[in-house]
Design an enzyme around this catalytic site. Structure first.
Site, PDB file in Angstrom:
ATOM      1  N   ARG A   9       0.857  -1.177   0.000  1.00  0.00           N
ATOM      2  CA  ARG A   9       0.000   0.000   0.000  1.00  0.00           C
ATOM      3  C   ARG A   9       0.896   1.229   0.000  1.00  0.00           C
ATOM      4  NH1 ARG A   9      -3.456  -2.992  -1.296  1.00  0.00           N
ATOM      5  NH2 ARG A   9      -5.577  -3.229  -0.464  1.00  0.00           N
ATOM      6  N   HIS A  18      -1.107   0.125  -9.800  1.00  0.00           N
ATOM      7  CA  HIS A  18      -1.717  -0.779  -8.826  1.00  0.00           C
ATOM      8  C   HIS A  18      -2.358  -1.985  -9.529  1.00  0.00           C
ATOM      9  CE1 HIS A  18      -3.551  -0.858  -4.509  1.00  0.00           C
ATOM     10  NE2 HIS A  18      -3.245  -2.076  -4.927  1.00  0.00           N
ATOM     11  N   GLU A  23      -4.104   7.549  -4.935  1.00  0.00           N
ATOM     12  CA  GLU A  23      -4.381   6.834  -6.187  1.00  0.00           C
ATOM     13  C   GLU A  23      -5.750   7.233  -6.732  1.00  0.00           C
ATOM     14  OE1 GLU A  23      -3.874   2.647  -5.438  1.00  0.00           O
ATOM     15  OE2 GLU A  23      -1.754   2.847  -4.987  1.00  0.00           O
TER      16      GLU A  23
END
Length: 325
Positions: A237, A285, A266
């Site tokens: 993360r 991601h 994000e």
């Protein structure tokens, strides 16, 4: 009457078919500002929700009086307020293990592409700048027979250790909340302190969940411990890392390079300095983003959902010590 559930992420039709056998499904391929009011309206009498990324906290739960189960299509669950869910007797589930091997592939891809500067060289070739001799300034660094430090030796960390040990003859150091005997026996991994891992590793890979304890786990002090030749990899993360400290470490030459699949915010802002650094490989991601793995994740989430609503034990139930509704 079938229980009403909301699926708020695009999933394969086979997943919807599986859920619809036992549930009434309201389906949103994604949530946005336009359909969010409709989602909240449907939430009023929903007993289950399934998706990923949605912040499930007190304000949302206050609008879901009949909710019994929340199913994340992800291994991480930092978007869920577990305390609030548990106090209300609402089950929370995630999708661990089924993505371990795929995410480990992505991590090894980041290690290789960052060390060997593949994105840079790819762009150079495509721009017609191959030349007769690229010269030493375009050389990368070896991966094989180097030291890999893994922070968080869970399922994904172990899958990375397997690839690094057997595929690249790397020595494995790891730091974890507890010893991982299997990783030590199978992959020759050595348990050590965080400080020793940072000082000795050629590649530092962080694979910890995001919790209040791990937020900004890697910051200025940790980057200062690393070798100037070290390459930092993050597929966990973004908020596990102090992004400002990472930017400084890369810009000042405190570390050599970074491979990142996750960011503090994000989608990442286009003016983020990390995006203009040649020694950074950036991905959006997509650690688990293969069709096969995302289908497995969605089906596991669906299995959790159906099991929970039928009074059975969901296979990957996070807050399993609660008294359910």
């Amino acid at each position: 009457m079938k229980p009403k559930v909301i699926v708020y992420k695009k999933v394969d039709q086979s997943v919807l078919d599986f859920i619809q056998k036992t549930c009434q499904v309201v389906y949103f391929e994604k949530l946005d500002s336009q359909n969010y009011p409709e989602f909240l309206h449907e939430l009023k009498d929903a007993q289950g929700i399934l998706g990923s990324g949605l912040k499930v906290d007190k304000s949302l739960l206050d609008q879901a009086p009949y909710l019994k189960i929340v199913c994340n299509i992800s291994v991480g669950y930092d978007n869920l307020d577990l305390t609030e869910l548990s106090e209300r007797g609402i089950m929370a589930t995630n999708t661990p293990e089924v993505l371990d091997e795929t995410v480990a592939d992505t991590i090894m891809g980041l290690i290789l592409s960052t060390a060997r500067r593949m994105p840079e060289l790819d762009q150079r070739v495509k721009a017609g700048q191959w030349g007769t001799n690229l010269g030493e300034k375009w050389f990368g660094v070896d991966v094989h027979h180097k030291i890999l430090g893994i922070i968080g030796m869970g399922g994904i960390g172990s899958a990375v250790a397997k690839r690094a040990h057997f595929g690249f003859d790397m020595d494995i150091l790891y730091h974890n909340r507890s010893r991982n005997d299997e990783a030590e026996q199978k992959y020759g991994a050595t348990y050590c302190s965080m400080e020793d891992l940072l000082k000795q590793s050629d590649f530092v890979c962080v694979m910890t969940p995001l919790t209040p304890q791990t937020e900004k786990l890697i910051g200025k002090r940790e980057f200062e411990f690393m070798k100037k030749t070290a390459i930092f990899i993050n597929c966990s993360r973004g908020k596990v890392v102090d992004e400002g400290a990472l930017i400084h470490a890369l810009d000042s030459g405190e570390i050599h390079a970074a491979g990142l699949d996750v960011f503090e915010k994000e989608p990442v802002n286009l003016d983020n300095p990390l995006l203009s650094m040649k020694n950074v490989v950036a991905l959006p991601h997509i650690g688990s983003a293969t069709y096969e793995t995302r289908l497995k994740m969605a089906m596991l989430a669906a299995t959790n959902l159906v099991a929970g609503l039928q009074g059975e034990i969901p296979p990957t139930w996070i807050n399993n010590r609660i008294q359910v509704k």
